[in-house]
Enzyme design. Structure first.
Site, short mmCIF file in Angstrom:
data_model
loop_
_atom_site.label_atom_id
_atom_site.label_comp_id
_atom_site.label_asym_id
_atom_site.label_seq_id
_atom_site.Cartn_x
_atom_site.Cartn_y
_atom_site.Cartn_z
N LYS A 1 0.90 -1.17 0.00
CA LYS A 1 0.00 0.00 0.00
C LYS A 1 0.92 1.21 0.00
O LYS A 1 1.69 1.43 0.93
CB LYS A 1 -0.88 -0.02 1.25
N GLY B 1 5.73 4.05 9.66
CA GLY B 1 4.86 5.21 9.81
C GLY B 1 4.81 5.65 11.26
O GLY B 1 5.73 5.37 12.05
N VAL C 1 -0.49 5.10 14.36
CA VAL C 1 -1.04 4.08 13.45
C VAL C 1 -0.41 2.71 13.75
O VAL C 1 -1.09 1.68 13.72
CB VAL C 1 -0.83 4.49 11.98
N GLU D 1 8.12 -0.05 12.18
CA GLU D 1 9.21 0.94 12.17
C GLU D 1 8.54 2.29 12.38
O GLU D 1 7.95 2.84 11.46
CB GLU D 1 9.94 0.90 10.83
N CYS E 1 12.47 9.97 10.45
CA CYS E 1 12.19 9.38 11.77
C CYS E 1 13.38 9.59 12.68
O CYS E 1 13.25 9.63 13.89
CB CYS E 1 11.88 7.90 11.61
N GLU F 1 6.49 13.83 18.42
CA GLU F 1 7.22 13.91 17.16
C GLU F 1 6.47 14.84 16.21
O GLU F 1 5.27 14.68 15.99
CB GLU F 1 7.30 12.51 16.52
#
Ligand code: NAD
Length: 487
Positions: free
Chosen positions: A177, A230, A234, A252, A286, A385
């Site tokens: 996706k 992501g 989520v 991750e 990240c 974040e």
């Protein structure tokens, strides 16, 4: 010749369904808010078709010897190399990046393909002893089956490569996706994979929103392993679904990464790395250095040099620029709102804090590189974040206080320390709770042959890429051989 069509379709079982079967999502250039293309807003139906295609193609791919799977990956790497300029141009447009940065990302994707191509000649299990006479014991790697992959938009080509290539070399069928803001590069790469000889149906690419296509992929009962890059928010939802279904999952997730500057640091080097680590890719990493922790005795000198460096950064996507826009209008609004809330709590905006001033950038999603001071360690800006060009400064008395503050975060992805004292550096590495620790450099992700991942809210303990990624995408099977000696 155009790089990609106005409508960039899904690719399912080698077929690209034309426009008209679903609603569409616009792909917007973050540099100027122009519409580049549309992609299908897929839902459960498209995911179901893609999972079925992957399921059908997977046994044939798994039966292809690992060495031959590796040869296909080598051909894929060669073809990406041949088309690397086109890939970089696509990434630069859809992600709003400088071309040299996008070229660097294309190179990283090629390196990753080559690394996992070589794994086709290894894919090591182990042989060991047995408690019984005349018995051999060994482990072999088996594919999981169908891998459901979901990626973020920030570095689209490496994000594709880090998941797709280890999944393929292990013999899985794949449904990816794409990230809704940067779907074109994934479609382009999937086409190259098939052109290079990957059998149709082994890799399927579906565009769509997270809550629709993403959720459908996560919940699909015929997906055997999920890998997600992501946000932690989520990631938690995905882990819940995977937990209920007892599905293997690799997460991750986010980071709030500390970069510590000690009293004995080379301040020019520390400033260079802090600036790069906080603001490259517009802070959408990240691993971005979003918390800069500086010893009191060098704080003023460091901040003076940092301000000079940040004031010299140029916004835009031309090769001489330093940072581009953030990925979409929503992210820009999030950044500006976070800055306003921090100001209302008494934070000092040391640099930036506003949209880009230049009229040429007014249509794009540009935020000035922003340095904030006077934020409490438990304030929202210290703990959340932001995923944009914002970093916060903290003043600490000594090493103990620096380590405590570095660890005072829900996250644990990367960390860096600037010091000339090797004992201090190694003590920091052993005490900081993070997946990566760097001495005298930036907070950064890993090279393709190294494992990357975080502790605490930055992940669930898995590591990708490196050979460790093979543990995500394969199941170990114990094989025992009982040997009958001739009488
Ligand atoms: P995000 O979590 O909003 O979206 C990431 C992907 O998940 C997208 O493809 C999105 O469509 C999909 N998604 C969203 N909701 C979903 C749902 N309910 N079910 C299934 N899929 C869903 O993250 P983002 O803002 O696009 O990306 C930034 C985040 O990614 C940051 O937190 C960043 O730290 C993290 N990130 C982590 C790494 C790493 O390796 N640790 C690398 C890059 C980015």
């Amino acid at each position: 010749m155009t790089l990609f069509p106005d409508f960039v379709p899904n690719r399912i079982g080698g077929v690209e369904p034309p426009r008209g079967t679903t609603a569409v999502i616009d792909v917007v250039n973050p540099h100027d808010a122009s519409i580049l293309a549309a992609v299908p807003r897929s839902g459960a139906g498209e995911i179901d078709t893609a999972v079925a295609a992957a399921r059908m193609a997977q046994p044939g791919w798994a039966a292809t010897p690992g060495v031959q799977r590796g040869e296909v990956l080598h051909r894929i790497a060669n073809l990406i190399e041949a088309r690397k300029d086109d890939l970089a141009r696509i990434v630069a447009l859809e992600a709003g990046k400088r071309l040299p940065d996008a070229q660097g990302e294309a190179a990283a994707a090629i390196q990753c393909a080559r690394f996992f191509a070589g794994e086709g000649q290894r894919l090591f299990g182990r042989t060991t002893t047995s408690g019984m006479a005349l018995r051999w014991a060994m482990t072999v790697r088996r594919p999981c089956g169908v891998a459901g992959l979901i990626i973020a938009a920030n570095t689209p080509a490496p994000n594709f490569a880090w998941k797709v290539f280890p999944a393929l070399i292990c013999g899985n069928g794949v449904v990816l996706k794409t990230a809704e803001d940067t779907p074109v590069s994934s479609w382009f790469l999937a086409r190259l994979c098939e052109e290079a000889g990957l059998p149709t149906g082994v890799l399927n690419v579906v565009h769509g929103l997270g809550a629709e296509a993403g959720q459908a992929l996560v919940e699909h009962p015929d997906v055997d392993v999920l890998s997600f890059t992501g946000s932690t928010r989520v990631g938690r939802m995905i882990a819940e679904v995977a937990g209920r279904q007892l599905k293997k999952v690799s997460l991750e997730l986010g980071g709030k990464n500390p970069l510590v500057v000690c009293d004995d640091a080379d301040l020019d080097n520390a400033v260079r790395w802090a600036t790069l680590a906080a603001f490259s890719n517009a802070g959408q990493r990240c691993a971005a250095a979003s918390r800069i922790i500086v010893f009191d005795s060098v704080y003023d000198a460091f901040v003076a040099k940092l301000v000079a460096a940040v004031d010299g950064l140029k916004l835009g996507v031309e090769p001489d620029c330093d940072l581009g826009p953030v990925i979409n209008a929503r992210q820009l609004a999030n950044m500006l709102a976070a800055i306003e809330r921090a100001k209302a709590e008494g934070a000092e905006i040391v640099c930036g804090g506003r949209r880009a001033a230049s009229p040429d950038l007014a249509a794009g999603f540009y935020l000035q590189p922003t340095v904030v001071a006077g934020v409490a360690p438990d304030a929202e800006m210290s703990r959340t974040e932001l995923f944009g060009p914002i970093t916060t400064l903290y003043r600490v008395a000594d090493f103990e206080a620096a380590v405590a503050l570095a660890n005072n975060t829900p996250y644990g992805l990367t960390a860096a320390i600037h010091t000339r004292d090797v004992d201090r550096a190694l003590t920091f590495a052993s005490r900081v709770r993070s997946g990566v620790a760097t001495l005298n450099g930036g907070t950064h992700g890993s090279e393709p042959h190294m494992p990357f991942g975080g502790v605490k809210a930055s992940g669930n303990g898995t590591r990708e890429p490196g050979t460790e990624a093979l543990d995500v995408y394969s199941e170990l099977q114990d094989v025992y051989l009982n040997v009958r000696l001739p009488l």
